[in-house]
Design a protein around this motif. Structure first.
Motif, PDB file in Angstrom:
ATOM      1  N   ILE A 121       0.841  -1.190   0.000  1.00 21.14           N
ATOM      2  CA  ILE A 121       0.000   0.000   0.000  1.00 21.14           C
ATOM      3  C   ILE A 121       0.882   1.248   0.000  1.00 21.14           C
ATOM      4  O   ILE A 121       1.878   1.316   0.721  1.00 21.14           O
ATOM      5  CB  ILE A 121      -0.917  -0.011   1.240  1.00 21.14           C
ATOM      6  CG1 ILE A 121      -1.765  -1.301   1.247  1.00 21.14           C
ATOM      7  CG2 ILE A 121      -1.806   1.221   1.274  1.00 21.14           C
ATOM      8  CD1 ILE A 121      -2.571  -1.514   2.511  1.00 21.14           C
ATOM      9  N   ALA A 122       0.482   2.226  -0.795  1.00 23.89           N
ATOM     10  CA  ALA A 122       1.222   3.487  -0.850  1.00 23.89           C
ATOM     11  C   ALA A 122       1.284   4.123   0.535  1.00 23.89           C
ATOM     12  O   ALA A 122       0.326   4.064   1.297  1.00 23.89           O
ATOM     13  CB  ALA A 122       0.558   4.441  -1.830  1.00 23.89           C
ATOM     14  N   ASP A 123       2.418   4.725   0.842  1.00 21.60           N
ATOM     15  CA  ASP A 123       2.586   5.328   2.169  1.00 21.60           C
ATOM     16  C   ASP A 123       1.978   6.722   2.274  1.00 21.60           C
ATOM     17  O   ASP A 123       2.015   7.334   3.326  1.00 21.60           O
ATOM     18  CB  ASP A 123       4.061   5.344   2.586  1.00 21.60           C
ATOM     19  CG  ASP A 123       4.929   6.275   1.754  1.00 21.60           C
ATOM     20  OD1 ASP A 123       4.440   6.849   0.746  1.00 21.60           O
ATOM     21  OD2 ASP A 123       6.110   6.435   2.107  1.00 21.60           O
ATOM     22  N   GLN A 124       1.404   7.227   1.186  1.00 17.11           N
ATOM     23  CA  GLN A 124       0.727   8.525   1.205  1.00 17.11           C
ATOM     24  C   GLN A 124      -0.605   8.387   0.476  1.00 17.11           C
ATOM     25  O   GLN A 124      -0.668   7.840  -0.613  1.00 17.11           O
ATOM     26  CB  GLN A 124       1.565   9.581   0.484  1.00 17.11           C
ATOM     27  CG  GLN A 124       2.894   9.871   1.137  1.00 17.11           C
ATOM     28  CD  GLN A 124       3.716  10.832   0.299  1.00 17.11           C
ATOM     29  OE1 GLN A 124       3.193  11.802  -0.239  1.00 17.11           O
ATOM     30  NE2 GLN A 124       5.010  10.570   0.184  1.00 17.11           N
ATOM     31  N   GLY A 125      -1.676   8.853   1.100  1.00 15.35           N
ATOM     32  CA  GLY A 125      -2.978   8.871   0.448  1.00 15.35           C
ATOM     33  C   GLY A 125      -3.767   7.579   0.528  1.00 15.35           C
ATOM     34  O   GLY A 125      -4.825   7.480  -0.087  1.00 15.35           O
ATOM     35  N   ALA A 126      -3.294   6.589   1.268  1.00 13.55           N
ATOM     36  CA  ALA A 126      -4.004   5.311   1.349  1.00 13.55           C
ATOM     37  C   ALA A 126      -4.193   4.872   2.803  1.00 13.55           C
ATOM     38  O   ALA A 126      -4.209   3.684   3.110  1.00 13.55           O
ATOM     39  CB  ALA A 126      -3.252   4.248   0.552  1.00 13.55           C
ATOM     40  N   GLU A 127      -4.341   5.840   3.682  1.00 12.16           N
ATOM     41  CA  GLU A 127      -4.491   5.526   5.107  1.00 12.16           C
ATOM     42  C   GLU A 127      -5.708   4.641   5.381  1.00 12.16           C
ATOM     43  O   GLU A 127      -5.658   3.763   6.233  1.00 12.16           O
ATOM     44  CB  GLU A 127      -4.576   6.825   5.923  1.00 12.16           C
ATOM     45  CG  GLU A 127      -3.301   7.649   5.920  1.00 12.16           C
ATOM     46  CD  GLU A 127      -3.075   8.462   4.641  1.00 12.16           C
ATOM     47  OE1 GLU A 127      -1.944   8.937   4.464  1.00 12.16           O
ATOM     48  OE2 GLU A 127      -4.009   8.618   3.820  1.00 12.16           O
ATOM     49  N   ALA A 128      -6.800   4.869   4.647  1.00 14.05           N
ATOM     50  CA  ALA A 128      -8.008   4.056   4.848  1.00 14.05           C
ATOM     51  C   ALA A 128      -7.745   2.600   4.486  1.00 14.05           C
ATOM     52  O   ALA A 128      -8.238   1.683   5.155  1.00 14.05           O
ATOM     53  CB  ALA A 128      -9.170   4.607   4.038  1.00 14.05           C
ATOM     54  N   SER A 129      -6.958   2.371   3.458  1.00  9.63           N
ATOM     55  CA  SER A 129      -6.636   1.000   3.053  1.00  9.63           C
ATOM     56  C   SER A 129      -5.774   0.308   4.113  1.00  9.63           C
ATOM     57  O   SER A 129      -5.992  -0.862   4.440  1.00  9.63           O
ATOM     58  CB  SER A 129      -5.909   1.011   1.707  1.00  9.63           C
ATOM     59  OG  SER A 129      -5.636  -0.307   1.289  1.00  9.63           O
ATOM     60  N   ILE A 130      -4.814   1.025   4.666  1.00  7.11           N
ATOM     61  CA  ILE A 130      -3.971   0.458   5.726  1.00  7.11           C
ATOM     62  C   ILE A 130      -4.841   0.101   6.927  1.00  7.11           C
ATOM     63  O   ILE A 130      -4.748  -1.000   7.479  1.00  7.11           O
ATOM     64  CB  ILE A 130      -2.842   1.427   6.114  1.00  7.11           C
ATOM     65  CG1 ILE A 130      -1.843   1.568   4.955  1.00  7.11           C
ATOM     66  CG2 ILE A 130      -2.126   0.955   7.384  1.00  7.11           C
ATOM     67  CD1 ILE A 130      -0.823   2.683   5.122  1.00  7.11           C
ATOM     68  N   ALA A 131      -5.728   1.009   7.337  1.00  5.25           N
ATOM     69  CA  ALA A 131      -6.612   0.759   8.482  1.00  5.25           C
ATOM     70  C   ALA A 131      -7.523  -0.437   8.217  1.00  5.25           C
ATOM     71  O   ALA A 131      -7.740  -1.271   9.105  1.00  5.25           O
ATOM     72  CB  ALA A 131      -7.437   2.005   8.786  1.00  5.25           C
ATOM     73  N   LEU A 132      -8.050  -0.540   7.011  1.00  4.22           N
ATOM     74  CA  LEU A 132      -8.914  -1.668   6.665  1.00  4.22           C
ATOM     75  C   LEU A 132      -8.161  -2.989   6.803  1.00  4.22           C
ATOM     76  O   LEU A 132      -8.653  -3.937   7.422  1.00  4.22           O
ATOM     77  CB  LEU A 132      -9.430  -1.513   5.233  1.00  4.22           C
ATOM     78  CG  LEU A 132     -10.196  -2.717   4.672  1.00  4.22           C
ATOM     79  CD1 LEU A 132     -11.491  -2.940   5.438  1.00  4.22           C
ATOM     80  CD2 LEU A 132     -10.464  -2.515   3.186  1.00  4.22           C
TER      81      LEU A 132
END
Length: 192
Positions: free
Chosen positions: A148-159
């Motif tokens: 996952i990209a380290d910028q702009g994908a915080e929701a994906s990391i949390a999911l």
């Protein structure tokens, strides 16, 4: 008159307010992807290519590239699912692909989940990930990786973290898109 009294008087009493129409329920069906879904899958993916850093692709994928990918994943028995609205609109998709081409990695896959604009923020990503995990287990796969990209994908990391994925590493400045350097966060979950 007190400010709070004034505010209360500015609101119309319930019997004079217009009713707010109820929002239609968000309905969909999850099913295996078919070759006929590929034009819509391409459109969803290419939106992210052109407008975000959640994918490091800079060039839109062609329908021919999607057909080749679909055939390859089908040959390997890898799950590729879509969410479809009652009217037949493709709302999103999820798939797994081999983590690396070497045979020793054959039980480890990388996941991808993409939602169309009409489906964002409604919990569909969670449903697709849950189904993808179950289908990957049924296919005999053992480990799932999320890059996952380290910028702009915080929701994906949390999911992913809600589904038991754990961060296993980061790579900084490995991609360059939209005139800036980007890194990745690697997460992993066992499917046993």
């Amino acid at each position: 008159m007190l400010e709070e009294e004034y505010q209360e008087r500015r609101v119309l009493p319930p019997h004079l307010r217009k009713p707010v129409p109820a929002e239609a329920p968000f309905e969909y069906a999850i099913r295996d992807a078919a070759a006929t879904d590929l034009p819509a899958v391409r459109e969803i993916y290419n939106y992210y290519v052109a407008n975000s850093t959640v994918t490091f692709d800079e060039d839109a994928m062609t329908l021919q590239e999607w057909k080749a990918k679909f055939a390859y994943l089908e040959k390997l028995g890898m799950p590729f699912i879509v969410a479809e609205s009652p009217s037949g609109q493709l709302l999103g998709y999820a798939l797994v692909s081999p983590w690396k081409p070497k045979r020793a990695y054959r039980f480890t896959v990388e996941n991808s989940i993409y939602l169309g604009p009409a489906a964002s923020g409604k919990g569909l990503g969670r449903v697709l990930l849950a189904e993808l995990i179950e289908r990957s287990k049924a296919a005999g796969l053992k480990e799932m990786i999320a890059v996952i990209a380290d910028q702009g994908a915080e929701a994906s990391i949390a999911l992913h973290e809600k589904f038991g994925f754990e961060e296993i590493g980061r790579m900084g400045r490995v991609g360059f898109k939209f005139d800036r350097w980007l890194g990745t966060v690697l997460l992993q979950r066992s499917l046993k």
